[in-house]
Design a protein around this motif. Structure first.
Motif, PDB file in Angstrom:
ATOM      1  N   VAL A   1       0.861  -1.177   0.000  1.00  0.00           N
ATOM      2  CA  VAL A   1       0.000   0.000   0.000  1.00  0.00           C
ATOM      3  C   VAL A   1       0.897   1.226   0.000  1.00  0.00           C
ATOM      4  N   VAL A   2       0.665   2.128  -0.970  1.00  0.00           N
ATOM      5  CA  VAL A   2       1.572   3.250  -1.150  1.00  0.00           C
ATOM      6  C   VAL A   2       0.824   4.410  -1.807  1.00  0.00           C
ATOM      7  N   PRO A   3       1.179   5.664  -1.516  1.00  0.00           N
ATOM      8  CA  PRO A   3       0.617   6.776  -2.277  1.00  0.00           C
ATOM      9  C   PRO A   3       0.961   6.647  -3.753  1.00  0.00           C
ATOM     10  N   GLN A   4       0.034   7.018  -4.599  1.00  0.00           N
ATOM     11  CA  GLN A   4       0.265   6.851  -6.034  1.00  0.00           C
ATOM     12  C   GLN A   4       1.510   7.583  -6.515  1.00  0.00           C
TER      13      GLN A   4
ATOM     14  N   GLU B   1      -5.874   8.662  -3.891  1.00  0.00           N
ATOM     15  CA  GLU B   1      -4.444   8.917  -3.973  1.00  0.00           C
ATOM     16  C   GLU B   1      -3.609   7.712  -3.537  1.00  0.00           C
ATOM     17  N   VAL B   2      -4.253   6.576  -3.330  1.00  0.00           N
ATOM     18  CA  VAL B   2      -3.564   5.396  -2.822  1.00  0.00           C
ATOM     19  C   VAL B   2      -3.597   4.285  -3.870  1.00  0.00           C
ATOM     20  N   ALA B   3      -2.481   3.574  -3.976  1.00  0.00           N
ATOM     21  CA  ALA B   3      -2.379   2.405  -4.857  1.00  0.00           C
ATOM     22  C   ALA B   3      -1.994   1.194  -4.014  1.00  0.00           C
ATOM     23  N   ALA B   4      -2.481   0.031  -4.403  1.00  0.00           N
ATOM     24  CA  ALA B   4      -2.203  -1.195  -3.648  1.00  0.00           C
ATOM     25  C   ALA B   4      -1.950  -2.343  -4.615  1.00  0.00           C
ATOM     26  N   LEU B   5      -1.015  -3.192  -4.257  1.00  0.00           N
ATOM     27  CA  LEU B   5      -0.709  -4.404  -5.011  1.00  0.00           C
ATOM     28  C   LEU B   5      -0.667  -5.570  -4.038  1.00  0.00           C
ATOM     29  N   ALA B   6      -0.932  -6.758  -4.552  1.00  0.00           N
ATOM     30  CA  ALA B   6      -0.887  -7.963  -3.732  1.00  0.00           C
ATOM     31  C   ALA B   6       0.164  -8.909  -4.288  1.00  0.00           C
ATOM     32  N   GLY B   7       0.653  -9.775  -3.423  1.00  0.00           N
ATOM     33  CA  GLY B   7       1.656 -10.734  -3.862  1.00  0.00           C
ATOM     34  C   GLY B   7       2.035 -11.682  -2.746  1.00  0.00           C
TER      35      GLY B   7
ATOM     36  N   ALA C   1      10.673   3.580   3.803  1.00  0.00           N
ATOM     37  CA  ALA C   1      11.498   4.732   3.442  1.00  0.00           C
ATOM     38  C   ALA C   1      10.933   5.481   2.242  1.00  0.00           C
ATOM     39  N   ALA C   2      10.101   4.814   1.433  1.00  0.00           N
ATOM     40  CA  ALA C   2       9.471   5.458   0.268  1.00  0.00           C
ATOM     41  C   ALA C   2       8.039   5.880   0.569  1.00  0.00           C
ATOM     42  N   GLY C   3       7.591   5.723   1.815  1.00  0.00           N
ATOM     43  CA  GLY C   3       6.231   6.095   2.171  1.00  0.00           C
ATOM     44  C   GLY C   3       5.223   4.988   1.947  1.00  0.00           C
ATOM     45  N   GLY C   4       5.701   3.774   1.666  1.00  0.00           N
ATOM     46  CA  GLY C   4       4.802   2.650   1.447  1.00  0.00           C
ATOM     47  C   GLY C   4       4.748   1.733   2.648  1.00  0.00           C
ATOM     48  N   ALA C   5       3.911   0.724   2.573  1.00  0.00           N
ATOM     49  CA  ALA C   5       3.758  -0.248   3.658  1.00  0.00           C
ATOM     50  C   ALA C   5       3.550  -1.630   3.066  1.00  0.00           C
ATOM     51  N   LEU C   6       4.115  -2.637   3.737  1.00  0.00           N
ATOM     52  CA  LEU C   6       3.936  -4.042   3.358  1.00  0.00           C
ATOM     53  C   LEU C   6       3.111  -4.696   4.460  1.00  0.00           C
ATOM     54  N   LEU C   7       1.888  -5.090   4.134  1.00  0.00           N
ATOM     55  CA  LEU C   7       0.954  -5.588   5.135  1.00  0.00           C
ATOM     56  C   LEU C   7       0.671  -7.067   4.910  1.00  0.00           C
ATOM     57  N   PRO C   8       0.850  -7.917   5.948  1.00  0.00           N
ATOM     58  CA  PRO C   8       0.485  -9.330   5.820  1.00  0.00           C
ATOM     59  C   PRO C   8      -1.021  -9.490   5.645  1.00  0.00           C
ATOM     60  N   LEU C   9      -1.419 -10.423   4.786  1.00  0.00           N
ATOM     61  CA  LEU C   9      -2.826 -10.706   4.522  1.00  0.00           C
ATOM     62  C   LEU C   9      -3.095 -12.189   4.769  1.00  0.00           C
TER      63      LEU C   9
END
Length: 480
Positions: free
Chosen positions: A18-21, A111-117, A133-141
């Motif tokens: 999850v990260v700002p576009q 203003e938010v973009a999200a990818l899954a993997g 450090a880039a303003g994004g987040a890696l969230l466990p699903l």
């Protein structure tokens, strides 16, 4: 590392990025550099701007030199795609094309973009720190229902043995990782067929050469040097047991048996070893069936608990008969009948029932019984090829000693015969032993371990390019 983890694939986690576009590109560059996240990709996405320019550049055939075949790289900042095309920077355009493809799979809301993997569970904190450090987040699903994670076999000391497994297929994520047991079984079988201290020492020297990176054209095989070293050690140990040093030369005492003098005993030992390996394969297969589908399927499967019970019963009954022990023979027969009944029940449940289902069950049950016997006897080839290896090496040695007693010319001929004959027998028998051990591994052992195939874990990895030119935001490169 606990043994339970050492024999299972790397634990995977379903993750969301999850990260700002505005920071999407920077985040994707960091993911590509980390090289341990497999992102979901958009299906049937139209080629992006970089992909179009890359196709056009390759279609014109104007690229030349190392740039035309260089692996993809990514610039830290968005480059000028038109200038990349003008300069023929294939590597940079290829990297941008891959980035566009991943970005196309992002879900955008405001203003938010999200990818899954998918990401190895142990790597999640490290990657999350890079993205933060880039303003994004890696969230466990939570893992999607009905979707199996990709399979990543454990790297490290046993990585040299993983080609044995991946050549056969990719294990399902729920299955055991048999890399190191399969590797040990392979080198043991190879050593029995190629038992010779001298020949094994040559394999060890070959392993050392690979370890040191020689010859250079085989540098890509360097990671297999422990595998070759293991085969050499196994061959030397078997050679010590056989008393063979470049054949039955008499230079070493026979510690166990001589293949040429006691082939029957070697044959019995080979079949007994094969029975033990098959029992272990049945046990691992039973664990896999339970992990894949639960006890309902694992209990009745021919490669599951029922097949294991049938095989152990047969082994116990055979041992009782050979040793003239009535109690083990009767107990083994009862266990074999019980296991076969469970197998028959599972086979019948998989049919449509009725007379046709009964006939199909009988035919398939007969096939299970026949294959069990033939697979066990198939390990007799370990003794057969061990005997052949000793016979060829012995033939070379007898010819060498016969020539050596005929003057100076005879000594020269003996030396030539020994070198050429050893090279021929070494190459021929090493090839035969390698192929036969692989055949036993695949058809007799792996066929019981695996019934379903998994999907290999393919993380996205693109190396970073050199720092960008601040004037043009393009990495300077030689024109095609």
């Amino acid at each position: 590392m606990p043994w339970s983890e050492a024999v299972t694939p790397v634990r995977m986690r379903r993750v969301a990025v999850v990260v700002p576009q505005v920071a999407l590109r920077d985040t994707l560059v960091r993911i590509a550099e980390a090289g341990c996240v497999e992102l979901d990709r958009a299906e049937e996405a139209a080629p992006g701007a970089a992909a179009v320019r890359l196709q056009r550049l390759r279609g014109r055939g104007t690229t030349a030199g190392p740039e035309s075949t260089a692996p993809a790289v990514l610039a830290a900042a968005a480059p000028d795609l038109d200038l990349l095309e003008q300069r023929g920077c294939v590597a940079l355009l290829a990297g941008e094309a891959q980035l566009e493809e991943r970005a196309e799979g992002a879900v955008r809301r405001g203003e938010v973009a999200a990818l899954a993997g998918w990401c190895p569970a142990a790597e999640v904190p490290r990657v999350a720190g890079r993205l933060a450090a880039a303003g994004g987040a890696l969230l466990p699903l939570p893992s999607p229902y009905g979707a199996d994670p990709p399979t990543l076999l454990r790297p490290g000391r046993t990585a040299s043995f993983t080609p044995l497994v991946t050549t056969y297929g990719t294990p399902a994520y729920a299955d055991l990782d048999p890399s190191w047991p399969a590797g040990l079984a392979y080198v043991a079988m190879f050593g029995i067929m190629f038992g010779d201290v001298g020949h094994g020492a040559l394999l060890l020297l070959g392993a050392l050469a690979l370890r040191l990176g020689w010859p250079r054209r085989w540098a890509r095989l360097r990671r297999l040097w422990p595998f070759l070293a293991g085969a050499g050690i196994a061959s030397m140990l078997a050679g010590v047991a056989y008393g063979e040093f470049f054949g039955p030369t008499g230079l070493l005492p026979v510690l166990w048996l001589s293949p040429l003098e006691d082939p029957t005993r070697l044959l019995a030992a080979a079949v007994a070893l094969g029975a033990g390996l098959l029992a272990l394969a049945h046990a691992a297969g039973a664990v896999n069936r339970v992990r894949e589908s639960g006890w309902g399927t694992g209990l009745y499967a021919a490669s599951g608990c029922a097949g294991l019970l049938f095989y152990l019963g047969l082994a116990l009954a055979a041992a009782g008969l050979l040793l003239h022990l009535r109690a083990p023979a009767v107990a083994g027969g009862a266990l074999a009948v019980a296991g076969l009944a469970l197998v028959a029940s599972g086979l019948f449940r998989a049919t449509a029932g009725g007379g046709a289902g009964l006939a199909e069950t009988v035919v398939r049950l007969f096939d299970v019984v026949v294959r069990t016997g033939t697979n066990t006897l198939s390990f007799a080839r370990l003794a057969a090829f061990g005997l052949t290896h000793a016979a060829l090496a012995g033939l070379v040695w007898r010819g060498t000693t016969a020539l050596a007693g005929r003057g100076a010319a005879g000594v020269a001929g003996a030396a030539l015969l020994f070198v050429v004959g050893t090279a021929v027998s070494f190459g021929l028998e090493a090839l035969v032993a390698g192929v036969q051990a692989l055949r036993l591994e695949f058809y007799e052992l792996f066929s019981r371990l695996f019934e379903t195939e998994g999907r290999p874990f393919r993380p996205w990895h693109v190396s970073p390019a050199e720092p960008a030119d601040p004037a043009t935001k393009v990495i300077p490169c030689s024109p095609g």
